[in-house]
Each structure stands twice: as C-alpha cells, then as structure tokens.
Write an enzyme that holds these catalytic residues in place. Structure first.
Site, PDB file in Angstrom:
ATOM      1  N   GLU A  30       0.845  -1.207   0.000  1.00 52.19           N
ATOM      2  CA  GLU A  30       0.000   0.000   0.000  1.00 52.19           C
ATOM      3  C   GLU A  30       0.878   1.254   0.000  1.00 52.19           C
ATOM      4  O   GLU A  30       0.739   2.133   0.868  1.00 52.19           O
ATOM      5  CB  GLU A  30      -0.996  -0.020   1.168  1.00 52.19           C
ATOM      6  CG  GLU A  30      -1.999  -1.145   1.023  1.00 52.19           C
ATOM      7  CD  GLU A  30      -3.254  -1.026   1.898  1.00 52.19           C
ATOM      8  OE1 GLU A  30      -3.319  -0.154   2.779  1.00 52.19           O
ATOM      9  OE2 GLU A  30      -4.181  -1.838   1.672  1.00 52.19           O
ATOM     10  N   GLU A  74      -5.008  -8.565  -0.674  1.00 52.70           N
ATOM     11  CA  GLU A  74      -5.842  -8.258   0.495  1.00 52.70           C
ATOM     12  C   GLU A  74      -7.275  -8.130   0.013  1.00 52.70           C
ATOM     13  O   GLU A  74      -7.579  -7.285  -0.838  1.00 52.70           O
ATOM     14  CB  GLU A  74      -5.391  -6.961   1.179  1.00 52.70           C
ATOM     15  CG  GLU A  74      -4.111  -7.138   1.958  1.00 52.70           C
ATOM     16  CD  GLU A  74      -3.735  -5.934   2.798  1.00 52.70           C
ATOM     17  OE1 GLU A  74      -4.625  -5.219   3.295  1.00 52.70           O
ATOM     18  OE2 GLU A  74      -2.508  -5.712   2.959  1.00 52.70           O
TER      19      GLU A  74
HETATM   20  O1  AHR Z   1      -5.428  -6.047   6.570  1.00 52.93           O
HETATM   21  C1  AHR Z   1      -5.383  -4.907   7.366  1.00 52.93           C
HETATM   22  C2  AHR Z   1      -4.702  -3.725   6.705  1.00 52.93           C
HETATM   23  O2  AHR Z   1      -5.448  -3.308   5.605  1.00 52.93           O
HETATM   24  C3  AHR Z   1      -3.338  -3.991   6.134  1.00 52.93           C
HETATM   25  O3  AHR Z   1      -2.339  -3.868   7.072  1.00 52.93           O
HETATM   26  C4  AHR Z   1      -3.198  -2.904   5.108  1.00 52.93           C
HETATM   27  O4  AHR Z   1      -2.348  -3.270   4.049  1.00 52.93           O
HETATM   28  C5  AHR Z   1      -4.619  -2.644   4.681  1.00 52.93           C
HETATM   29  O5  AHR Z   1      -4.931  -1.304   4.681  1.00 52.93           O
END
Ligand code: AHR
Length: 513
Positions: free
Chosen positions: A193, A317
C-alpha cells in the site's frame, strides 16, 4: 366449478413462476487456462491477535504447540491445503526491520506497533519462526519487504539472508542462528500500500522506487524471485496504468490490488459483523460483487501493456471489513464471521476463478482473529469460521483446468435495486473430475438450474452445501459447529442435463465424475 377454475389458475401461476426461475447454465471444455492454487492464499500480519495469541503462543503455554506454533491451527490450515502465506504485513511490513526479528529471542529489540493499537512488539516471531510455520503448513512463504521506512540495502540483505547458499556476511549470520541452508523464498513483495500506510507515495514516485529496490533484491542461484509490485487500492486505475507503463511487464512477476467489502460502503461506520438486516446484507453483497468490475477493469489496463498476460494481478488483500466486536481493542480488527461472510468468500473466489487468466494469486485478510478470519481462538479453544468451510469446499479448484461457463443470472431485488443472485465457476482436475461451485445470494428464493455440459463426460454427481437458517448465524466457542459443510442432495443427472436446485443463501460445490 369456481373452485376448480381457481385451482387451475393457481397451477398455471406456479408453473410459469417455476419455468421463469429456471436458469440455463452451459459449461464448456477446458482450454489451457489453469486456476492457480495461489488464488487460495492467506495473510498473517503482526496485527491484533493474528500472530500473537493466534499462531504463536506464550512460552510454557499449556496449548499444544511445536516451538510455540499452535498445532490445532496448523492442522486446520493443512486440511485446506493453504498454498501460500503472506507476512509480516500489511501496513506493519513498511515499519518492520527484519534484523530485529532474528537471533536469540531475549536479545531482540522491542518496537511499537504504531499501525495496530500501539502495542509493544517483542519480535519473538521473526523470519525463522515464520518460515518454520510455512514448513509446518507445507505452503510457500510470501514476504513483503519494507520500502516505506526501510532501505534498499536492508531489503537486499534480507534476500541474501534467505536465499544465498554461498559464503557471505548474511549467510554467516543465518548459520549462526541455526539455519545452514537457505529457504529459497520466491514470492517477494516490494512494499505494501505504497499509496497509503506504505509511504503515501505517488504512483510515479513508487514505480521509480520499485525499480531501484527490485534491482538489488537479487536472484541467487536456484532461488529466482517473483517480484511483486505494490498495486492499486480498489478503483485507483491510474495507479495500475502508471505501474504498468513505468515498470513494465519484464521487471515484475505480479502487481497487487487491494479491495475490501464494507457493509455500508463507508470507512467511518462500517457496520456490525453480526447484527444486520436484509437491506444491510443486500448492500454488503452489492459492494462484494464490485470485485468483478474492479478486477476486469484493472485487467483491461494490464492487457494494454502486457497482452501476453505475463504479469499476474494479485489481490493480496480482500474480504469483509466490519466494525470490531464490541469490547475489543479497535486497533486489533477482531470481528465475528457469519453465513454472510461465507457467501462473500464463495462469490469472491468464483470471481477470481473466472478471471484466472490474470488473477493468479490472492490472499484473504486475514488468517486468524483478524478481519474475515478463517480461524478464531480463545485461550485453548479454536473455531473454524463459515469462511474456512468455503475454502474447504473450493480447494478442489486449486491448479485445476478452468472451464468456461455462461448463464444469465436471476436477479436478487431489494426495493428498486437488483444484483445477480447467482454466481458460478467450474474447473476440471487432473483425474478428469469436474467441479462446479455455485453461490445463491438470494436469502428467500431457491434457484433451479439446468446445466448443459456439452461434450464433457460424466456419469455421477455428488455435492456439498454450506448454509444456515439465518444470514447472521455464526460459529461460537460454545457452538463451534453450528455452520458446517453438509452432504447436498439437490443435484441429479437427467439424460445429458445436470439439474440442480440451489437453496436460498447457500454455497454449493458439485463433483461430476
Ligand atoms: O489487513 C489490514 C490492513 O489493511 C493492512 O495492514 C493494510 O495493508 C490494509 O490497509
């Protein structure tokens, strides 16, 4: 006479209603496309109770463990053939300094986990412990390196420590720490991210940095890296465009995408994991199926720069993100998991299977005690969530040949809004068995399907189903098996046609042999 006419009219209405709701599905023979097993990957961040109190127990804990790794959790995950595990984050990755997590545990420096609750991280679970866990799970490690607050040298040395087999400063330290041979880690994330918690960068700046970090993350003999660039958030198509243009298809193995399903669609008040009505459920599913459009649009941009589809789109994710369970630390992201979560998991995995020409890896967030967890733990107790059971059902698709499907879904309507009620994917494994996974999102109506499998050969059909009386049903520590997979009897062969009745709010996986 009047009575007879009324009866006849009712018969006609019910006949036409049924005829209308019959969906025609066609399944075509396989081409070359494979549903990569890595679509079924998982994610374990130093966040809340995922590592500590999830995978990793205290020294001298009465909970059965091997070298502090919890054995019941390992056994459950082995059963579903976890193909890869992402670590150490997430946002945590861009503040993690790997050298703090090696060597004698009592000498490891502590740090503050600023992203997740401001708790003290004692670094007792580090590189060796994570790779031991992967060995126990028989899965591939996927490590995210620190670009946000780290250095090129720090990342380069971590790769050398993990993957080099010759004489070098890093291999000497590794040997001192008890590991003679390199692990040969292949999946390598260059930041996480980077548009947000990983450094708040612009896409142009990140893609330049990526080229620099990726250059010095070396391929050592017998250990070529699959370098993965930190990709877009949800509909940020410009990020994908910039990375594809500036990095190009020859410098990365994969480009990531993060998309979470928010029940309300609003990060401020996300909505409860267990208390929701049908309107909130509808809205959640509407947000869930946006994954289809998001993946399709990012893939189309990638196609422009990489028509041969060399670069994988990695959704590392995904999952539902709700408000935390009342009374728990808001920074720990602990949420319960209902039948709704199972429908989200089945739907999303169907979307990934159907885009497996480009989506070749994905990671549900997260494995234990965080967000859409597979497993919840409470002291020595452990429960498998409805989401876990969906992964158990869908594991048959791993590395199978993709079977193209076509159908027009009936609608699930709520007021003046509608979404497709049905989603499906199909594959054929190496033994020739065909698997069809079907999800009915409609909480009130069954869906009747007639399936034409053309020239595909099959004689018998069996199946399993996951459903429950209420969408809000959950597994709890006092009733851990309330929601579980059961034998499905709603499919039959009629001539060459496969006829299936998919009950409301259910996930069904069929096996045709
Ligand atoms: O999964 C939780 C968080 O969500 C992670 O650390 C991040 O990459 C995302 O914003």
């Amino acid at each position: 006479m009047k009575k007879l006419m009324f009866f006849f009219a009712m018969l006609c209405i019910s006949y036409f209603a049924n005829a209308q709701s019959e969906t025609l599905l066609s399944v075509k023979p396989a081409g070359d496309q494979i549903v990569s097993k890595h679509i079924y990957g998982h994610f374990s961040e130093h966040l809340g109770r995922c590592i500590y109190d999830g995978f990793w127990v205290d020294e001298n804990s009465p909970i059965s463990n091997k070298g502090r790794i919890r054995l019941d959790v390992v056994a459950a995950l082995k059963k579903i053939n976890v193909p890869n595990l992402r670590w150490p984050g997430g946002c945590f990755a861009d503040e993690y300094h790997w050298r703090d997590g090696i060597g004698p545990r009592n000498e490891r420096p502590k740090m503050v986990n600023t992203n997740w609750g401001g708790v003290t991280e004692d670094n007792s679970f580090g590189t060796h412990e994570f790779l031991e866990l992967c060995q126990m799970l028989n899965c591939e490690p996927y490590i995210a390196g620190n670009v946000g607050s780290g250095t090129v040298e720090e990342m380069a040395k971590w790769v050398e420590y993990l993957n080099f087999d010759g004489v070098s400063p890093m291999t000497a330290i590794r040997k001192q720490n008890g590991m003679d041979k390199p692990w040969k880690v292949s999946f390598w994330g260059v930041g996480n991210e980077s548009w947000g918690c990983g450094g708040n960068m612009t896409a142009d700046y990140y893609s330049d940095l990526y080229r620099r970090y990726a250059t010095y993350a070396r391929d050592y003999p017998g250990a070529p890296l699959k370098r993965i660039a930190s990709g877009a958030n949800a509909e940020d198509y410009r990020w994908t465009e910039t990375c594809m243009k500036n990095i190009g298809p020859n410098r990365m193995w994969g480009l990531t995408l993060h998309y979470y399903t928010l029940p309300t669609g609003n990060w401020g008040v996300k909505g409860s994991a267990t208390k929701f009505d049908e309107a909130q459920y509808f809205n959640t599913m509407k947000n869930c199926i946006r994954m289809e459009e998001i993946v399709a649009k990012h893939s189309a941009i990638m196609d422009k720069y990489d028509p041969k589809k060399k670069v994988a789109l990695i959704v590392d994710e995904w999952g539902i993100w709700t408000d935390v369970e009342p009374g728990t630390n808001p920074g720990f992201l602990y949420q319960q998991n209902s039948l709704r979560d199972a429908l989200i998991a089945g739907t999303t995995l169907n979307i990934f299977n159907n885009h497996s020409d480009r989506v070749r890896m994905a990671n549900l967030a997260q494995t234990v005690n965080v967000l859409q967890a597979m497993i919840l733990t409470e002291k020595d107790k452990m429960l498998l969530t409805p989401t876990y059971h969906v992964f158990d059902l869908f594991k048959v698709h791993m590395d199978a040949k993709y079977l193209p499907i076509s159908f027009t879904s009936p609608n699930y309507t709520m007021g003046d809004q509608k979404i497709p009620a049905l989603n499906v994917s199909a594959s054929q494994d190496s033994t020739g068995a065909i698997h069809v996974s079907l999800v009915n999102l409609d909480p009130k109506n069954k869906i009747s399907i007639n399936t034409d499998l053309g020239d595909l050969k099959w004689k018998t059909v069996t199946g399993q189903i996951l459903t429950s009386a209420k969408l809000t049903d959950i597994n709890t520590f006092s009733d851990p098996n309330k929601i579980h997979n059961a034998k499905f009897n709603g499919a039959k062969k009629s001539g060459k046609v496969l006829k299936v009745d998919i009950p409301a709010q259910s996930v069904v996986v069929l096996e045709l042999k």
